[in-house]
Design a protein around this motif. Structure first.
Motif, PDB file in Angstrom:
ATOM      1  N   MET A 114      10.778  57.197  26.355  1.00  0.00           N
ATOM      2  CA  MET A 114      11.091  55.837  25.941  1.00  0.00           C
ATOM      3  C   MET A 114      11.152  55.814  24.423  1.00  0.00           C
ATOM      4  SD  MET A 114       7.959  54.181  28.042  1.00  0.00           S
ATOM      5  CE  MET A 114       8.601  53.190  29.329  1.00  0.00           C
ATOM      6  N   LEU A 115      11.843  54.804  23.918  1.00  0.00           N
ATOM      7  CA  LEU A 115      11.911  54.648  22.473  1.00  0.00           C
ATOM      8  C   LEU A 115      11.518  53.222  22.124  1.00  0.00           C
ATOM      9  CD1 LEU A 115      12.598  56.123  19.900  1.00  0.00           C
ATOM     10  CD2 LEU A 115      14.921  55.290  20.094  1.00  0.00           C
ATOM     11  N   GLY A 161      10.626  53.210  16.565  1.00  0.00           N
ATOM     12  CA  GLY A 161      11.480  54.364  16.382  1.00  0.00           C
ATOM     13  C   GLY A 161      10.817  55.715  16.599  1.00  0.00           C
ATOM     14  N   ALA A 162       9.581  55.749  17.086  1.00  0.00           N
ATOM     15  CA  ALA A 162       8.956  57.037  17.398  1.00  0.00           C
ATOM     16  C   ALA A 162       8.939  57.214  18.917  1.00  0.00           C
ATOM     17  CB  ALA A 162       7.531  57.084  16.851  1.00  0.00           C
ATOM     18  N   PRO A 163       9.601  58.256  19.422  1.00  0.00           N
ATOM     19  CA  PRO A 163       9.727  58.417  20.882  1.00  0.00           C
ATOM     20  C   PRO A 163       8.352  58.539  21.558  1.00  0.00           C
ATOM     21  CG  PRO A 163      11.122  59.982  19.729  1.00  0.00           C
ATOM     22  CD  PRO A 163      10.266  59.336  18.697  1.00  0.00           C
ATOM     23  N   LEU A 221       6.538  59.669  25.421  1.00  0.00           N
ATOM     24  CA  LEU A 221       6.720  60.230  26.761  1.00  0.00           C
ATOM     25  C   LEU A 221       5.958  59.377  27.759  1.00  0.00           C
ATOM     26  CD1 LEU A 221       6.462  63.960  25.845  1.00  0.00           C
ATOM     27  CD2 LEU A 221       8.352  62.933  27.107  1.00  0.00           C
TER      28      LEU A 221
END
Lengths: 144, 762
Positions: free
Chosen positions: B510-511, B515-517, B519
């Motif tokens: 997910m994002l 702006g930091a992905p 899991l």
């Protein structure tokens, strides 16, 4: 045979050729988020605009030492494989130019391990290896 | 020209879907002029377009159908069964030809002339015949809605729109963070306005993914009609809630399961006309399909008034196919028996029918629904009908997630699988390290704990985790230890790359807006992984442990002597409720849930005084070792002086803090324990054994027995239970129950029964 446009990139001490048609963009990865448990070649995840890219390190495939995983980014080649966005980390990007490839003179015994190399071309005093992005990513994913 | 053709194909496809319900409705009520008109318009439009686009075959078919329908409209011809069937066949054929044109394939013309001839023949031959009522009718009673204006868009375009809006949200957030540092009120109010419209836009674009569930239902009237006709049954279909909206991908995933379920209902559920008459039901079966929204779930119910599922037969069939599962199957309750329908190859019906074959695909249906993140449940009223409910999330893509922190990285957990989050230092929970793992005591409930940081490969296991997420799965609940908890967010879930998924603990990526992905964790995979680690520590772990000193648990035994036992042998330390340990069949037994495990009584334990036990486990054998108090875990010294008696349960002596301490040998304990973890058997005897099983089984089991209704000759039966007035004597000593209140062992006196059973055992 007509030459095709290729990106010349440096991975470890190797000069690689990436088919420009398959390269989505060349990006500067700012930071990566680790993905514990993932394949060893996975450096982590990085945001590229609104998409998430899986950053992979292919140095080991070419017999090099894996990159330092400090969460910092670097140069990468963004590409789509099977609908997933990957960023193949490179040490430097050198050029974009047209190359005519010659078949790779690889010994029979090692051919299976190097199936991602599709041909070679003459660079500046070295042999550049053209790589098949799909196979490269698949190989890197299977490292372990 | 190509564009026009594409347009024609798309339009025809859409109208075909909408028209199928109209046709069935018209057949049920031939005098419904508006439906006749709708069908007439459809063939008329096709005919017109075909002439223009030079599609002679389609033109011939639609022309013939138009002629026949015009005759009906003019009152020259009654819409009888034969006519409707031929019109349906022609419309089907039109659909096939359109698909073939789209795919660029050739389609053989065979049969088309026959169809047209049948239509003409019907007109010529049947004009005098009285129209017979259409009796195999499935009527779509869904309120017809005037279609809203719409345009066709490619899904690709929608996806790009969606990702564009997501980009915009990210940029907005970056901008907002930056502007906050500048602290200019005017800029801020401008940003606020921008922000609101961006959010609205995002909501709108998200809604473009939604589709009315109607599009899923539109084919069902026709399906029910055709299925019923093939079996010579009558079915009336009612559809409600077609205006509920659902993610379009979800709609695609549900299409096949729904078709299966409707077919099954018509084929297996609804009886034939004679059968329905005998059962006192109306000749036409009722099939109701209802969609409704409950929170962020969509519930689709398929209810018929047929014969329901015969769970006894289902059970018998399962037993016949899998005799090795007899014990497990016998223990199933009604709900569990019904769920057998979801096992591959099982059906309550034995004969194979033309329509759905044998037990078609209920396992497949379940798999499909679960793939969509949904659940399926069955409610059977034998003789009166069956209701199957599908519960699916509103959308595949957007998930309410709890963002958590572990091993220095953020992860997401699906909100719906988290019951609660507990701060460990709040005092509401206690974390006990036992052997290699840990358990959490939360409000009196003991839950296994999985440490996420450890699972993610961080070497040093912190003594006490910061937070626990209590995760609830279908298989059970467990505590997931975390370092921190951030907040919850609604996020779009995207599949992660195979190289990441191979970790086996992620469900996607997910994002979030910063702006930091992130899991997304797969909780059931984590549970599976952890359980595996408890049973079979992998080699890397075993190696690490080999160099570590062996640890031993120091405890005060119930005879007052301080002893120790190798801590790996201890599954856990458990408090025992008063009355849970009982003296039965010459030994002590501890009841946990519906099982009893033997209690070590070699140190003179008295049933009523046991308060704490060490649960020991060896392969699948279990043993409880009663202790007075657990002291601490100590490294086991290298030097252990062997015990004098090689057959005793004391392996030897070791010196801890200057004191000699006895080391208990777990293997010897198991060797001496009552043979296997098997409870004494109580046989329910006589004609009333069925009643006893239904009413008394829980009480008998609570008293520490295993209940059987029939004993094989080699089964050691400890005790039988019979009614006072049973004529034939049971094969073993028996307790006799009285039917009268006030007699010594009145059959409804639970306490007396348990006391008697226990007294007998002692």
């Amino acid at each position: 045979m007509m030459g095709a446009l290729h990106l010349v990139a440096r991975v470890g001490d190797r000069g690689l050729l990436f088919d420009a048609e398959r390269v989505d963009s060349v990006v500067e990865v700012h930071s990566t988020v680790p993905a514990p448990g993932a394949a060893p070649a996975v450096v982590g995840l990085a945001a590229m605009r609104s998409r998430v890219a899986t950053v992979i390190d292919v140095r080991e495939l070419f017999g090099g030492v894996p990159m330092v995983r400090d969460g910092k980014g670097g140069r990468a080649i963004a590409t789509l494989v099977d609908g997933h966005l990957y960023a193949i980390a490179v040490d430097a990007l050198e050029d974009v130019a047209t190359f005519t490839l010659a078949p790779a003179p690889i010994a029979q015994g090692t051919a299976g391990d190097w199936d991602f190399v599709t041909g070679v071309a003459e660079g500046d005093g070295e042999t550049l290896m053209a790589v098949d992005i799909d196979r490269l990513v698949a190989r890197a994913s299977a490292l372990g | 020209m190509d564009d026009l053709l594409q347009e024609f194909i798309a339009e025809t496809r859409e109208t075909l879907e909408a028209i199928s319900g109209e046709i069935v409705g018209w057949e049920a009520d031939p005098n419904d002029r508006s439906r006749l008109d709708a069908i007439f318009r459809f063939v008329h439009t096709i005919k017109g377009s075909c002439g223009f686009l030079d599609l002679p075959r389609l033109a011939r078919l639609s022309h013939a159908a138009e002629d026949a329908l015009a005759a009906v409209r003019a009152g020259e011809r009654a819409p009888d069964q034969a006519l409707v069937t031929v019109i349906l066949a022609i419309i089907d054929r039109i659909g096939e030809i359109v698909e073939a044109i789209d795919a660029g394939e050739a389609l053989s013309e065979s049969g088309e002339a026959m169809l047209i001839a049948a239509l003409d023949g019907a007109i010529a031959g049947d004009t005098a015949a009285t129209p017979e009522p259409a009796d195999t009718a499935a009527v779509a009673q869904a309120a017809r809605v005037t279609p809203k204006r719409s345009v066709r868009l490619s899904v690709d375009l929608l996806d790009r729109m969606m990702s564009g809006v997501s980009d915009m949200v990210l940029a907005r957030n970056q901008l907002a963070r930056h502007l906050r540092m500048i602290d200019d009120p005017r800029l801020e109010s401008m940003l606020e306005r921008l922000s609101i419209s961006v959010d609205e836009l995002r909501d709108t674009v998200t809604r473009t993914r939604m589709q009315r569930v109607e599009s899923l239902f539109s084919a069902l009237p026709r399906l029910a009609r055709d299925s019923a006709a093939a079996l010579d049954k009558s079915v009336t279909l009612t559809i409600e809630g077609g205006d509920v909206e659902l993610d379009r991908e979800m709609i695609e995933l549900l299409r096949d399961p729904l078709v299966h379920l409707v077919r099954n209902a018509v084929d297996h559920g609804i009886e034939d006309r004679a059968g329905r008459m005998r059962a006192g039901k109306p000749a036409a079966g009722q099939l109701r399909i209802v969609a409704r929204q409950a929170g962020n779930l969509i519930i689709i119910e398929i209810a018929d008034d047929g014969r329901g599922i015969d769970s006894e037969r289902l059970l018998a069939k399962a037993l016949r196919d899998h005799p090795e599962r007899a014990a497990e199957l016998a223990a199933l309750d009604e709900d569990g028996r019904l769920k057998l329908i979801f096992e591959p190859g099982l059906s309550s019906r034995d004969e194979v029918t033309a329509l759905s074959g044998r037990g078609v695909g209920m396992d497949v249906v379940k798999a499909n629904v679960e793939q969509a993140g949904g659940r399926i449940s069955v409610l059977s009223r034998p003789g009166q009908g069956l209701t199957i409910a599908l519960e699916v999330p509103l959308t595949l893509a957007i998930l309410n997630a709890v963002l958590v922190e572990a091993a220095g990285t953020r992860f997401a957990i699906p909100r719906q699988s988290v019951d609660e989050i507990v701060a460990v230092d709040g005092g509401a929970v206690r974390v006990d390290r036992v052997a290699a793992g840990a358990v959490v005591l939360l409000r009196g409930q003991r839950l296994p704990m999985v440490s996420l940081p450890t699972l993610l490969g961080r070497r040093e296991a912190t003594a006490v985790p910061g937070f626990l997420a209590i995760v609830s799965l279908r298989e059970g609940r467990f505590a997931l230890a975390l370092d921190g908890v951030n907040d919850t967010q609604e996020l779009v879930v995207k599949p992660a790359a195979p190289a990441v998924m191979c970790a086996g603990i992620y469900a996607g990526q997910m994002l979030p807006d910063d702006g930091a992905p992130i899991l997304l964790l797969d909780c059931s995979a984590i549970a599976a992984r952890a359980a595996l680690a408890f049973e079979r520590p992998d080699e890397a772990v075993a190696e690490a442990e080999a160099v570590e000193p062996v640890r031993a648990l120091l405890f005060d035994d119930i005879d007052g002597v301080r002893r120790m036992i190798v801590s790996d042998a201890v599954d856990r330390i458990e408090g025992v409720a008063a009355g849970a340990v009982r003296a039965l069949a010459g030994g002590l037994w501890l009841t946990i849930g519906d099982r009893s495990i033997p209690v070590w009584s070699g140190t003179g334990a008295v049933a009523s005084e046991v308060r704490t036990v060490l649960r020991l486990q060896l392969d699948d054998q279990e043993l409880a070792y009663p202790i007075a108090d657990a002291i601490e875990i100590v490294p086991l010294p290298q030097d252990v002086a062997p015990a004098v008696d090689p057959h005793g349960v004391i392996a030897g002596l070791a010196v801890i803090d200057g004191e000699p301490i006895e080391l208990v040998d777990p293997l010897a304990l198991f060797a001496d324990a009552p043979a296997a973890a098997e409870r004494p058997v109580c046989l329910l005897h006589g004609a009333e054994s069925g009643w006893m099983e239904a009413f008394l089984k829980p009480a008998i089991e609570q008293a520490g027995y295993r209940v059987v209704r029939r004993a094989s000759p080699d089964m050691p039966v400890a005790l039988a239970l019979a009614m006072e007035d049973d004529a034939d004597a049971p094969p073993v000593p028996a307790l006799r129950l009285s039917r009268e209140r006030g007699k010594p062992l009145y059959r409804f006196d639970r306490a007396a029964l348990i006391a008697a059973l226990k007294g007998y055992a002692a």
